[in-house]
Design a protein around this motif. Structure first.
Motif, mmCIF file in Angstrom:
data_model
loop_
_atom_site.group_PDB
_atom_site.id
_atom_site.type_symbol
_atom_site.label_atom_id
_atom_site.label_comp_id
_atom_site.label_asym_id
_atom_site.label_seq_id
_atom_site.Cartn_x
_atom_site.Cartn_y
_atom_site.Cartn_z
ATOM 1 N N MET A 1 0.957 -1.179 0.029
ATOM 2 C CA MET A 1 -0.138 0.229 0.026
ATOM 3 C C MET A 1 0.753 1.292 -0.022
ATOM 4 O O MET A 1 1.911 1.395 0.691
ATOM 5 N N THR A 2 0.439 2.261 -0.738
ATOM 6 C CA THR A 2 1.285 3.433 -0.726
ATOM 7 C C THR A 2 1.069 4.263 0.581
ATOM 8 O O THR A 2 0.090 4.253 0.904
ATOM 9 N N SER A 73 -5.663 7.937 -7.872
ATOM 10 C CA SER A 73 -4.331 8.093 -7.158
ATOM 11 C C SER A 73 -3.728 7.026 -6.679
ATOM 12 O O SER A 73 -2.544 6.769 -6.944
ATOM 13 N N GLY A 74 -4.467 5.979 -6.045
ATOM 14 C CA GLY A 74 -3.905 4.788 -5.710
ATOM 15 C C GLY A 74 -3.375 3.969 -6.890
ATOM 16 O O GLY A 74 -2.090 3.285 -6.792
ATOM 17 N N GLN A 75 -4.168 3.809 -7.951
ATOM 18 C CA GLN A 75 -3.998 3.247 -9.055
ATOM 19 C C GLN A 75 -2.470 3.668 -9.774
ATOM 20 O O GLN A 75 -1.677 2.890 -10.057
ATOM 21 N N ASP A 78 0.565 2.996 -7.307
ATOM 22 C CA ASP A 78 0.681 1.414 -7.391
ATOM 23 C C ASP A 78 1.470 1.127 -8.676
ATOM 24 O O ASP A 78 2.538 0.664 -8.807
ATOM 25 N N LYS A 90 0.724 8.978 -1.622
ATOM 26 C CA LYS A 90 -0.425 9.418 -2.191
ATOM 27 C C LYS A 90 -1.306 10.615 -1.292
ATOM 28 O O LYS A 90 -1.386 10.616 0.003
ATOM 29 N N ARG A 92 -4.460 11.383 -0.400
ATOM 30 C CA ARG A 92 -5.730 10.783 -0.413
ATOM 31 C C ARG A 92 -6.863 11.559 -0.526
ATOM 32 O O ARG A 92 -7.942 11.385 -0.998
#
Length: 112
Positions: A1-2, A73-75, A78, A90, A92
């Motif tokens: 996980m970022t 942002s997570g995609q 990653d 990130k 969030r």
């Protein structure tokens, strides 16, 4: 996980010139408003454009999208990590939080 970064940490990093900010919404959303200096890189563009838009794989990079419900942002974070970028975090809360805090954004001017 970022790893995550807070608004205040991001603001300080931007002011220090110590981070590359990546807007993961792209297109019309990027044109509508983005954090000053942000590079546009939507999830569908990462493989094709990361190397040219983010040439330094060791640079501090922060991805953001609209708000915590947005997964872009997570995609992107990653995928950048998988491509060998070593310092990706990130933001969030995203552009919604940035704007609500009264921080500056860049908006495209309407065509005259």
């Amino acid at each position: 996980m970022t790893a995550l970064i807070t608004r205040d940490e991001l603001k300080a990093a931007i002011e220090a010139g110590a981070v590359t900010v990546v807007d993961t919404l792209g297109g019309a959303y990027y044109a509508q408003q983005h954090i000053p200096g942000a590079v546009e890189l939507a999830p569908s563009e990462v493989d094709a454009h990361a190397a040219t838009r983010l040439p330094d794989r060791d640079a501090a990079i922060v991805t953001y999208c609209s708000n915590p419900a947005c997964g872009n942002s997570g995609q992107v974070a990653d995928r950048l990590t998988a491509l060998g970028y070593g310092n990706v975090r990130k933001y969030r809360e995203g552009i919604q939080d940035w704007v609500e805090a009264g921080l500056p954004v860049v908006s495209a001017s309407p065509a005259a």
